[in-house]
Design a protein around this motif. Structure first.
Motif, PDB file in Angstrom:
ATOM      1  N   LEU A  11       0.840  -1.189   0.000  1.00 52.56           N
ATOM      2  CA  LEU A  11       0.000   0.000   0.000  1.00 52.56           C
ATOM      3  C   LEU A  11       0.878   1.243   0.000  1.00 52.56           C
ATOM      4  CD1 LEU A  11      -2.767   1.437   0.371  1.00 52.56           C
ATOM      5  CD2 LEU A  11      -2.424   1.150   2.843  1.00 52.56           C
ATOM      6  N   VAL A  12       0.570   2.171  -0.892  1.00 54.08           N
ATOM      7  CA  VAL A  12       1.347   3.408  -0.983  1.00 54.08           C
ATOM      8  C   VAL A  12       0.385   4.561  -1.254  1.00 54.08           C
ATOM      9  CG1 VAL A  12       1.798   3.091  -3.441  1.00 54.08           C
ATOM     10  CG2 VAL A  12       3.359   4.491  -2.081  1.00 54.08           C
ATOM     11  N   GLN A  13       0.735   5.729  -0.767  1.00 49.55           N
ATOM     12  CA  GLN A  13      -0.095   6.900  -0.998  1.00 49.55           C
ATOM     13  C   GLN A  13       0.113   7.455  -2.398  1.00 49.55           C
ATOM     14  OE1 GLN A  13       0.741   9.716   2.141  1.00 49.55           O
ATOM     15  NE2 GLN A  13      -0.653   8.682   3.554  1.00 49.55           N
ATOM     16  N   PRO A  14      -0.880   8.143  -2.932  1.00 49.64           N
ATOM     17  CA  PRO A  14      -0.691   8.787  -4.247  1.00 49.64           C
ATOM     18  C   PRO A  14       0.528   9.693  -4.233  1.00 49.64           C
ATOM     19  CG  PRO A  14      -2.998   8.834  -3.634  1.00 49.64           C
ATOM     20  CD  PRO A  14      -2.246   8.311  -2.427  1.00 49.64           C
ATOM     21  N   GLY A  15       1.296   9.608  -5.303  1.00 48.90           N
ATOM     22  CA  GLY A  15       2.539  10.357  -5.404  1.00 48.90           C
ATOM     23  C   GLY A  15       3.738   9.631  -4.853  1.00 48.90           C
ATOM     24  N   GLY A  16       3.503   8.511  -4.216  1.00 46.97           N
ATOM     25  CA  GLY A  16       4.593   7.742  -3.624  1.00 46.97           C
ATOM     26  C   GLY A  16       5.288   6.838  -4.620  1.00 46.97           C
ATOM     27  N   SER A  17       6.249   6.078  -4.093  1.00 45.66           N
ATOM     28  CA  SER A  17       7.050   5.185  -4.927  1.00 45.66           C
ATOM     29  C   SER A  17       7.019   3.770  -4.368  1.00 45.66           C
ATOM     30  CB  SER A  17       8.505   5.664  -4.978  1.00 45.66           C
ATOM     31  OG  SER A  17       8.604   6.949  -5.564  1.00 45.66           O
ATOM     32  N   LEU A  18       7.274   2.832  -5.264  1.00 42.87           N
ATOM     33  CA  LEU A  18       7.312   1.424  -4.887  1.00 42.87           C
ATOM     34  C   LEU A  18       8.238   0.714  -5.861  1.00 42.87           C
ATOM     35  CD1 LEU A  18       5.699   0.053  -2.581  1.00 42.87           C
ATOM     36  CD2 LEU A  18       4.095  -0.751  -4.305  1.00 42.87           C
ATOM     37  N   ARG A  19       8.937  -0.271  -5.349  1.00 46.89           N
ATOM     38  CA  ARG A  19       9.835  -1.059  -6.211  1.00 46.89           C
ATOM     39  C   ARG A  19       9.432  -2.517  -6.123  1.00 46.89           C
ATOM     40  NH1 ARG A  19      14.713   0.227  -8.500  1.00 46.89           N
ATOM     41  NH2 ARG A  19      16.071  -1.505  -9.116  1.00 46.89           N
ATOM     42  N   THR A  77      17.184 -11.436 -12.177  1.00 48.71           N
ATOM     43  CA  THR A  77      16.106 -10.658 -11.576  1.00 48.71           C
ATOM     44  C   THR A  77      15.689  -9.530 -12.509  1.00 48.71           C
ATOM     45  OG1 THR A  77      17.675  -9.227 -10.429  1.00 48.71           O
ATOM     46  CG2 THR A  77      16.863 -11.147  -9.217  1.00 48.71           C
ATOM     47  N   VAL A  78      14.453  -9.110 -12.349  1.00 53.12           N
ATOM     48  CA  VAL A  78      13.955  -7.942 -13.057  1.00 53.12           C
ATOM     49  C   VAL A  78      13.178  -7.097 -12.059  1.00 53.12           C
ATOM     50  CG1 VAL A  78      11.873  -9.137 -13.853  1.00 53.12           C
ATOM     51  CG2 VAL A  78      12.667  -7.095 -15.059  1.00 53.12           C
ATOM     52  N   ASP A  79      13.490  -5.813 -12.030  1.00 52.27           N
ATOM     53  CA  ASP A  79      12.870  -4.899 -11.087  1.00 52.27           C
ATOM     54  C   ASP A  79      12.026  -3.867 -11.823  1.00 52.27           C
ATOM     55  OD1 ASP A  79      15.605  -4.649  -8.652  1.00 52.27           O
ATOM     56  OD2 ASP A  79      14.215  -6.264  -9.164  1.00 52.27           O
ATOM     57  N   LEU A  80      11.034  -3.358 -11.102  1.00 47.79           N
ATOM     58  CA  LEU A  80      10.186  -2.301 -11.635  1.00 47.79           C
ATOM     59  C   LEU A  80      10.118  -1.187 -10.599  1.00 47.79           C
ATOM     60  CD1 LEU A  80       8.336  -1.739 -14.140  1.00 47.79           C
ATOM     61  CD2 LEU A  80       6.421  -2.353 -12.652  1.00 47.79           C
ATOM     62  N   GLN A  81      10.751  -0.072 -10.898  1.00 49.81           N
ATOM     63  CA  GLN A  81      10.706   1.088 -10.026  1.00 49.81           C
ATOM     64  C   GLN A  81       9.548   1.973 -10.468  1.00 49.81           C
ATOM     65  OE1 GLN A  81      12.582   1.966  -7.255  1.00 49.81           O
ATOM     66  NE2 GLN A  81      11.133   3.651  -7.068  1.00 49.81           N
ATOM     67  N   MET A  82       8.605   2.198  -9.561  1.00 53.08           N
ATOM     68  CA  MET A  82       7.423   2.984  -9.891  1.00 53.08           C
ATOM     69  C   MET A  82       7.397   4.241  -9.037  1.00 53.08           C
ATOM     70  SD  MET A  82       4.546   0.028 -10.413  1.00 53.08           S
ATOM     71  CE  MET A  82       4.590  -0.522  -8.705  1.00 53.08           C
ATOM     72  N   ASN A  83       7.315   5.389  -9.676  1.00 51.44           N
ATOM     73  CA  ASN A  83       7.277   6.671  -8.991  1.00 51.44           C
ATOM     74  C   ASN A  83       6.000   7.415  -9.345  1.00 51.44           C
ATOM     75  OD1 ASN A  83       9.980   6.201  -8.045  1.00 51.44           O
ATOM     76  ND2 ASN A  83      10.736   6.864 -10.041  1.00 51.44           N
ATOM     77  N   SER A  84       5.708   8.442  -8.575  1.00 49.86           N
ATOM     78  CA  SER A  84       4.518   9.278  -8.831  1.00 49.86           C
ATOM     79  C   SER A  84       3.283   8.415  -9.042  1.00 49.86           C
ATOM     80  CB  SER A  84       4.767  10.173 -10.054  1.00 49.86           C
ATOM     81  OG  SER A  84       5.904  10.980  -9.867  1.00 49.86           O
TER      82      SER A  84
END
Length: 115
Positions: A11-19, A77-84
């Protein structure tokens, strides 16, 4: 056979980031591309991003500029960095890999963007 295991959702807030991370095991020598897809409730599974063995990337228009896919061929491995992140990014995210014979999927990891 290839096995894919995802991690990093939450769970992340709008505008946050997650990997997100995905580790491949098994017949990894046959993989020529890896990627991430997502499926929101009531929607079809859709492409988020892919990356080939040579590092060529492809992104969905909806995530361009906010998401970066990367791959470590040595670690498989494969990563997905998600921002905003936006509420519309809420979905189950699936790791995918392609071999000449077939495609494999991970079990999925939930990403929820909400305040």
């Amino acid at each position: 056979q290839v096995q894919l295991v995802e991690s990093g959702g939450g769970l992340v807030q709008p505008g946050g980031s997650l990997r997100l991370s995905c580790a491949a095991s098994g017949s990894i020598f046959s993989i020529y591309a890896m990627g991430w897809y997502r499926q929101a409730p009531g929607n079809q599974r859709e492409l988020v991003a892919t990356i080939t063995n040579g590092g060529r990337t492809n992104y969905a228009d909806s995530v361009k500029g906010r998401v970066a896919i990367s791959r470590d061929n040595a670690k498989n491995t494969v990563d997905l960095q998600m921002n905003s992140l936006k509420p519309e990014d809420t979905a189950v995210y699936y790791c995918n890999c392609r071999t000449p014979r077939t495609a494999y999927w991970g079990q999925g990891t939930q990403v929820t963007v909400s305040s």
